[in-house]
Write a protein that holds these residues in place. Structure first.
Motif, PDB file in Angstrom:
ATOM      1  N   ILE A 249       8.625  25.451 -15.705  1.00  0.00           N
ATOM      2  CA  ILE A 249       7.415  24.812 -15.173  1.00  0.00           C
ATOM      3  C   ILE A 249       7.726  23.395 -14.716  1.00  0.00           C
ATOM      4  CG2 ILE A 249       5.140  23.918 -15.808  1.00  0.00           C
ATOM      5  CD1 ILE A 249       4.888  26.357 -17.676  1.00  0.00           C
ATOM      6  N   SER A 250       8.469  22.660 -15.527  1.00  0.00           N
ATOM      7  CA  SER A 250       8.799  21.271 -15.201  1.00  0.00           C
ATOM      8  C   SER A 250       9.619  21.181 -13.917  1.00  0.00           C
ATOM      9  CB  SER A 250       9.565  20.624 -16.355  1.00  0.00           C
ATOM     10  OG  SER A 250       8.783  20.584 -17.525  1.00  0.00           O
ATOM     11  N   ALA A 251      10.608  22.052 -13.788  1.00  0.00           N
ATOM     12  CA  ALA A 251      11.455  22.021 -12.601  1.00  0.00           C
ATOM     13  C   ALA A 251      10.645  22.314 -11.341  1.00  0.00           C
ATOM     14  CB  ALA A 251      12.585  23.033 -12.750  1.00  0.00           C
ATOM     15  N   ALA A 252       9.734  23.267 -11.425  1.00  0.00           N
ATOM     16  CA  ALA A 252       8.938  23.629 -10.255  1.00  0.00           C
ATOM     17  C   ALA A 252       8.017  22.494  -9.822  1.00  0.00           C
ATOM     18  CB  ALA A 252       8.124  24.888 -10.558  1.00  0.00           C
ATOM     19  N   ILE A 253       7.350  21.863 -10.786  1.00  0.00           N
ATOM     20  CA  ILE A 253       6.397  20.808 -10.444  1.00  0.00           C
ATOM     21  C   ILE A 253       7.119  19.552  -9.981  1.00  0.00           C
ATOM     22  CG2 ILE A 253       4.641  19.245 -11.392  1.00  0.00           C
ATOM     23  CD1 ILE A 253       3.626  21.602 -13.050  1.00  0.00           C
ATOM     24  N   LEU A 254       8.237  19.223 -10.590  1.00  0.00           N
ATOM     25  CA  LEU A 254       8.993  18.048 -10.153  1.00  0.00           C
ATOM     26  C   LEU A 254       9.593  18.268  -8.760  1.00  0.00           C
ATOM     27  CD1 LEU A 254      10.711  16.934 -13.459  1.00  0.00           C
ATOM     28  CD2 LEU A 254       8.780  15.869 -12.297  1.00  0.00           C
ATOM     29  N   ALA A 255       9.939  19.515  -8.444  1.00  0.00           N
ATOM     30  CA  ALA A 255      10.417  19.811  -7.086  1.00  0.00           C
ATOM     31  C   ALA A 255       9.285  19.623  -6.077  1.00  0.00           C
ATOM     32  CB  ALA A 255      10.965  21.238  -7.022  1.00  0.00           C
ATOM     33  N   ARG A 256       8.075  20.035  -6.443  1.00  0.00           N
ATOM     34  CA  ARG A 256       6.923  19.819  -5.551  1.00  0.00           C
ATOM     35  C   ARG A 256       6.659  18.333  -5.396  1.00  0.00           C
ATOM     36  NH1 ARG A 256       4.436  24.334  -8.161  1.00  0.00           N
ATOM     37  NH2 ARG A 256       3.001  23.017  -9.346  1.00  0.00           N
ATOM     38  N   HIS A 257       6.830  17.586  -6.484  1.00  0.00           N
ATOM     39  CA  HIS A 257       6.657  16.132  -6.424  1.00  0.00           C
ATOM     40  C   HIS A 257       7.625  15.514  -5.425  1.00  0.00           C
ATOM     41  CE1 HIS A 257       8.295  12.198  -7.733  1.00  0.00           C
ATOM     42  NE2 HIS A 257       7.026  11.853  -7.718  1.00  0.00           N
TER      43      HIS A 257
ATOM     44  N   ARG B 181       9.118  16.891  -2.892  1.00  0.00           N
ATOM     45  CA  ARG B 181       8.751  17.275  -1.527  1.00  0.00           C
ATOM     46  C   ARG B 181       7.549  16.479  -1.030  1.00  0.00           C
ATOM     47  NH1 ARG B 181       9.948  22.527  -3.567  1.00  0.00           N
ATOM     48  NH2 ARG B 181       7.729  22.964  -3.866  1.00  0.00           N
ATOM     49  N   ALA B 182       6.587  16.249  -1.918  1.00  0.00           N
ATOM     50  CA  ALA B 182       5.401  15.477  -1.536  1.00  0.00           C
ATOM     51  C   ALA B 182       5.778  14.043  -1.173  1.00  0.00           C
ATOM     52  CB  ALA B 182       4.376  15.495  -2.667  1.00  0.00           C
ATOM     53  N   GLN B 183       6.705  13.458  -1.918  1.00  0.00           N
ATOM     54  CA  GLN B 183       7.139  12.094  -1.622  1.00  0.00           C
ATOM     55  C   GLN B 183       7.852  12.026  -0.272  1.00  0.00           C
ATOM     56  OE1 GLN B 183       6.090   9.688  -3.309  1.00  0.00           O
ATOM     57  NE2 GLN B 183       6.237   9.941  -5.517  1.00  0.00           N
ATOM     58  N   VAL B 184       8.709  12.997  -0.007  1.00  0.00           N
ATOM     59  CA  VAL B 184       9.427  13.028   1.270  1.00  0.00           C
ATOM     60  C   VAL B 184       8.453  13.229   2.431  1.00  0.00           C
ATOM     61  CG1 VAL B 184      11.107  14.320   2.643  1.00  0.00           C
ATOM     62  CG2 VAL B 184      11.597  13.796   0.245  1.00  0.00           C
ATOM     63  N   GLN B 185       7.504  14.139   2.258  1.00  0.00           N
ATOM     64  CA  GLN B 185       6.521  14.393   3.304  1.00  0.00           C
ATOM     65  C   GLN B 185       5.680  13.148   3.584  1.00  0.00           C
ATOM     66  OE1 GLN B 185       6.153  16.718   5.373  1.00  0.00           O
ATOM     67  NE2 GLN B 185       4.163  16.179   6.274  1.00  0.00           N
ATOM     68  N   PHE B 186       5.295  12.433   2.542  1.00  0.00           N
ATOM     69  CA  PHE B 186       4.527  11.194   2.720  1.00  0.00           C
ATOM     70  C   PHE B 186       5.323  10.186   3.538  1.00  0.00           C
ATOM     71  CE2 PHE B 186       3.602   6.885   1.002  1.00  0.00           C
ATOM     72  CZ  PHE B 186       2.365   6.720   1.599  1.00  0.00           C
ATOM     73  N   ASP B 187       6.592  10.005   3.205  1.00  0.00           N
ATOM     74  CA  ASP B 187       7.444   9.083   3.961  1.00  0.00           C
ATOM     75  C   ASP B 187       7.558   9.503   5.423  1.00  0.00           C
ATOM     76  OD1 ASP B 187       8.150   7.016   2.285  1.00  0.00           O
ATOM     77  OD2 ASP B 187       9.834   8.085   1.406  1.00  0.00           O
ATOM     78  N   ARG B 188       7.678  10.805   5.642  1.00  0.00           N
ATOM     79  CA  ARG B 188       7.835  11.300   7.005  1.00  0.00           C
ATOM     80  C   ARG B 188       6.598  10.976   7.852  1.00  0.00           C
ATOM     81  NH1 ARG B 188       8.894  16.328   5.818  1.00  0.00           N
ATOM     82  NH2 ARG B 188      11.145  15.977   5.736  1.00  0.00           N
ATOM     83  N   VAL B 189       5.423  11.224   7.303  1.00  0.00           N
ATOM     84  CA  VAL B 189       4.174  10.942   8.019  1.00  0.00           C
ATOM     85  C   VAL B 189       4.015   9.443   8.256  1.00  0.00           C
ATOM     86  CG1 VAL B 189       1.657  11.062   7.879  1.00  0.00           C
ATOM     87  CG2 VAL B 189       3.039  13.028   7.184  1.00  0.00           C
TER      88      VAL B 189
ATOM     89  N   ARG C  80       0.843  -1.206   0.000  1.00  0.00           N
ATOM     90  CA  ARG C  80       0.000   0.000   0.000  1.00  0.00           C
ATOM     91  C   ARG C  80       0.874   1.251   0.000  1.00  0.00           C
ATOM     92  NH1 ARG C  80      -0.464   3.806   3.139  1.00  0.00           N
ATOM     93  NH2 ARG C  80       0.899   2.713   4.606  1.00  0.00           N
ATOM     94  N   HIS C  81       1.926   1.228   0.805  1.00  0.00           N
ATOM     95  CA  HIS C  81       2.840   2.365   0.896  1.00  0.00           C
ATOM     96  C   HIS C  81       3.459   2.685  -0.466  1.00  0.00           C
ATOM     97  CE1 HIS C  81       5.937   4.871   2.959  1.00  0.00           C
ATOM     98  NE2 HIS C  81       6.671   4.479   1.931  1.00  0.00           N
ATOM     99  N   GLU C  82       3.963   1.662  -1.128  1.00  0.00           N
ATOM    100  CA  GLU C  82       4.612   1.894  -2.421  1.00  0.00           C
ATOM    101  C   GLU C  82       3.610   2.319  -3.489  1.00  0.00           C
ATOM    102  OE1 GLU C  82       7.688   2.201  -2.334  1.00  0.00           O
ATOM    103  OE2 GLU C  82       7.947   1.258  -0.372  1.00  0.00           O
ATOM    104  N   GLU C  83       2.410   1.756  -3.455  1.00  0.00           N
ATOM    105  CA  GLU C  83       1.392   2.150  -4.435  1.00  0.00           C
ATOM    106  C   GLU C  83       1.000   3.613  -4.248  1.00  0.00           C
ATOM    107  OE1 GLU C  83       0.543   0.584  -6.966  1.00  0.00           O
ATOM    108  OE2 GLU C  83       0.953  -1.531  -6.600  1.00  0.00           O
ATOM    109  N   ARG C  84       1.047   4.103  -3.012  1.00  0.00           N
ATOM    110  CA  ARG C  84       0.755   5.515  -2.776  1.00  0.00           C
ATOM    111  C   ARG C  84       1.842   6.396  -3.372  1.00  0.00           C
ATOM    112  NH1 ARG C  84      -2.182   9.603  -3.369  1.00  0.00           N
ATOM    113  NH2 ARG C  84      -1.790  11.310  -1.900  1.00  0.00           N
ATOM    114  N   HIS C  85       3.104   5.944  -3.313  1.00  0.00           N
ATOM    115  CA  HIS C  85       4.180   6.676  -3.978  1.00  0.00           C
ATOM    116  C   HIS C  85       3.902   6.774  -5.478  1.00  0.00           C
ATOM    117  CE1 HIS C  85       7.132   7.661  -0.950  1.00  0.00           C
ATOM    118  NE2 HIS C  85       7.080   6.444  -0.448  1.00  0.00           N
TER     119      HIS C  85
END
Length: 206
Positions: free
Chosen positions: A160-168, A170-178, A121-126
């Motif tokens: 645009i690509s750099a900004a969105i991939l950077a947000r991506h 951060r979202a992955q790191v935040q998910f792992d942290r939680v 489940r964890h990996e599928e969420r990634h």
């Protein structure tokens, strides 16, 4: 809990291409886990799990990702616009597979079934996080205003690509942290839920 190796490749092409939504290409691979006891399994996960290059440590599961962005441009006398954009995210999900002994203790089997399901489940969420950002990237590129030149349009697409991939990322790191903070309470809750379902006959015994 499980940092990911995020390989984000951007490919910009002037060739024409058909329109389409962001696409996902997903594959699975498995590594073997042996042992009869929970301690055995833990040692096997630590020894055989995929290694995260950024930390040098091994994890019970991982998802490797690569984003590919293809952009076509249309030029007029006074401007250049993005005619089409297509984003593909390729992911490889790496999961453990227990070589279950014939006489494994039922409690160990129950714990493994619970743990392995949570790892998946964890990996599928990634994967889902990556797909959502791929869709966001594709939509943002298609919505970009025309620029004076195609060089400017390419630079805007890269920005645009750099900004969105950077947000991506951060979202992955935040998910792992939680997930890491809530790991023990989540596993205990899942174990109780599975035991209740087994006792009520909704699940077969482990």
């Amino acid at each position: 809990m499980m940092n990911r190796s995020l390989l984000c490749a951007l490919i910009f092409s002037l060739a024409a291409m058909p329109a389409g939504a962001a696409s996902l290409v997903k594959t699975y691979s498995y590594f073997s886990v042996g042992g009869r006891t929970l301690d055995d399994i833990e040692k096997q996960l630590t020894k055989n799990g995929p290694e995260v290059k950024s930390t040098g440590s091994r994890h019970p599961g991982a998802t490797q990702m690569a984003f590919t962005t293809r952009v076509s441009y249309a030029q007029t006398a006074n401007s250049c616009r993005i005619a089409n954009a297509q984003v593909t995210v390729k992911v490889k999900v790496i999961l453990p597979e227990w070589r279950r002994p014939r006489k494994a203790d039922p409690d160990v089997r129950l714990f493994w079934d619970t743990l392995s399901a949570d790892i998946k489940r964890h990996e599928e969420r990634h994967v889902e996080i990556a797909k959502n950002h791929a869709r966001e990237l594709e939509d943002a590129l298609k919505a970009t205003y025309p620029q004076k030149t195609c060089e400017a349009a390419k630079a805007k697409a890269a920005e645009i690509s750099a900004a969105i991939l950077a947000r991506h990322d951060r979202a992955q790191v935040q998910f792992d942290r939680v997930e890491s903070v809530n790991f023990e309470s989540r596993i205990i809750r899942l174990l109780r839920y599975r035991m209740q379902r087994i006792q009520s006959g909704q699940l077969p015994p482990a």
